[in-house]
Design an enzyme around this catalytic site. Sequence first.
Site, mmCIF file in Angstrom:
data_model
loop_
_atom_site.group_PDB
_atom_site.id
_atom_site.type_symbol
_atom_site.label_atom_id
_atom_site.label_comp_id
_atom_site.label_asym_id
_atom_site.label_seq_id
_atom_site.Cartn_x
_atom_site.Cartn_y
_atom_site.Cartn_z
ATOM 1 N N ARG A 35 37.021 29.757 56.680
ATOM 2 C CA ARG A 35 35.971 30.652 57.186
ATOM 3 C C ARG A 35 35.444 30.208 58.543
ATOM 4 N NH1 ARG A 35 33.016 31.452 51.377
ATOM 5 N NH2 ARG A 35 34.271 33.231 50.730
ATOM 6 N N LYS A 220 40.223 41.984 34.175
ATOM 7 C CA LYS A 220 39.559 43.105 33.499
ATOM 8 C C LYS A 220 39.738 44.431 34.216
ATOM 9 C CE LYS A 220 35.938 40.544 31.264
ATOM 10 N NZ LYS A 220 34.511 40.333 31.167
ATOM 11 N N GLY A 376 39.691 36.720 45.785
ATOM 12 C CA GLY A 376 39.736 35.256 45.745
ATOM 13 C C GLY A 376 41.037 34.665 45.231
ATOM 14 N N GLY A 399 34.329 40.244 47.306
ATOM 15 C CA GLY A 399 33.490 41.351 46.840
ATOM 16 C C GLY A 399 33.348 42.446 47.875
HETATM 17 P P1 AMP Z 1 39.927 39.001 38.494
HETATM 18 O O1 AMP Z 1 38.739 38.182 38.867
HETATM 19 O O2 AMP Z 1 39.604 40.220 37.685
HETATM 20 O O3 AMP Z 1 40.844 39.300 39.664
HETATM 21 O O4 AMP Z 1 40.762 38.112 37.488
HETATM 22 C C1 AMP Z 1 41.343 36.897 37.814
HETATM 23 C C2 AMP Z 1 41.711 36.205 36.541
HETATM 24 O O5 AMP Z 1 42.631 36.987 35.807
HETATM 25 C C3 AMP Z 1 42.371 34.860 36.738
HETATM 26 O O6 AMP Z 1 41.476 33.868 36.318
HETATM 27 C C4 AMP Z 1 43.592 34.930 35.818
HETATM 28 O O7 AMP Z 1 43.764 33.785 35.022
HETATM 29 C C5 AMP Z 1 43.282 36.109 34.948
HETATM 30 N N1 AMP Z 1 44.480 36.691 34.329
HETATM 31 C C6 AMP Z 1 45.581 37.134 34.913
HETATM 32 N N2 AMP Z 1 46.505 37.514 34.003
HETATM 33 C C7 AMP Z 1 45.975 37.302 32.799
HETATM 34 C C8 AMP Z 1 46.438 37.475 31.457
HETATM 35 N N3 AMP Z 1 47.638 37.972 31.205
HETATM 36 N N4 AMP Z 1 45.602 37.128 30.456
HETATM 37 C C9 AMP Z 1 44.380 36.633 30.721
HETATM 38 N N5 AMP Z 1 43.888 36.453 31.952
HETATM 39 C C10 AMP Z 1 44.672 36.769 32.981
#
Ligand code: AMP
Length: 418
Positions: A35, A220, A376, A399
């Site tokens: 950054r 999610k 991230g 974000g």
């Molecule tokens: P996000 O912040 O929504 O982009 O999610 C990132 C997180 O998604 C990371 O910590 C990954 O470990 C998790 N992730 C990716 N694939 C999977 C999976 N198949 N099962 C559980 N968590 C996952």
Amino acid sequence: MQKIDNYDFSGKRAIVRVDFNVPLNESFQITDDTRIRAAIPTLKKVLAGGGSLIIMSHLGRPKGPTGKYSLKHIIGDIETKLGTKIKFAPDCMGEEAAELSKTLKPGEVLLLENLRFYAEEEGKPRDLAEDASDEVKKAAKADMKEKQKDFTKKLASYADCYINDAFGTAHRAHASTALIAKYFPNDKMFGYVMEGEIIAIDKVLKTPAHPVTAILGGAKISTKIAIIEKLFDVVDNMIIAGGMVYTFVKAQGGKIGSSLCEEDQMPLALSILEKAKAKNVKIYFSGEVVIADAFSADANTKVCLDSEIPDGWMGMDAAESTLKEWEGVLRASKTILWNGPVGVFEMEKFAVGTKKIATMLADVTKHGVFTLVGGGDSVAAVTQMGFADKVSYVSTGGGAMLEYLEGIELPGIKAIRE
Ligand code: AMP
């Protein structure tokens, strides 16, 4: 609108909001200076144009002044990168800050202490008891609003022009990121980081070369719904991957074992698929996935279809056959946006898919594909692999980028444009 490249900085004091919220280790050494490096061209531009600099930033989430989050820890690094000594105001509202800013000469640099040592920066009352009555809360908010005005006005009084170069906080209507702009109606502009981010994201959202493919991974679907829907207006293909996939698979009647699933989002998942059809967007799911018998680095693993996962097993990463299929889609694309890991990449064993995506993006970029990486975890993946400068653009604002992609007008951008 004023542009940094056309602005005459000579004899002017520029107050620049940067995002120097860098990670520090226990000895207060910077562990990732991305950054700071990113903001240097903007800072140098002002100095080269005969101006002086007042640099302001936040660091961490302090609840008040604390040595741990002092920007004094990063003075040395900024000095090295700018190639000049800098002055430091240990209180961004103190007499010293006002005095130092008043006497700044062309070529001189002043760094203000962490803005978030004051609640006024974010404009949220601190120390408010959770069980405080609505009346007390309302009064505290009104009081803070007034204090925030004074805080903003004082910051503005230090300078002749304002530059916002903190894309990472552009989605927040804070004193230094948005409110201050109104004090500089004809002397406010984006820095190069902000300009670069806006150009890169607009290149995907507004003027992309087709076919456009989005790879959306992560945990999610609830946090990505708005983006998925917005992107349907732009993309030709969407690869839905990571933990998000299983909510879609289960909603369609698949067996997902104990994979991540947001049951309450299943109806929405089905409606998203309908919308994709209506908008002619081709959706790609995982197909084959690497499954594990525990959420652990030393779990047993095997490969199966994402809709035939046995009980007690969970989907953890994209399998090789899936990555091959996705590779075909990516190679046929002209514009690619990637957000979110396609597996539990924190564990080496399940980082294969995410690394492969990073490798593929670096490769297609060489062949003229515009590749934008944001968020991230996906940024960490390309950076760790040394691919950050092998893709077209890496967005520094997690974000902020997501909100921009959702179509929200970010306060930090609006304040400069209006
Ligand atoms: P996000 O912040 O929504 O982009 O999610 C990132 C997180 O998604 C990371 O910590 C990954 O470990 C998790 N992730 C990716 N694939 C999977 C999976 N198949 N099962 C559980 N968590 C996952």
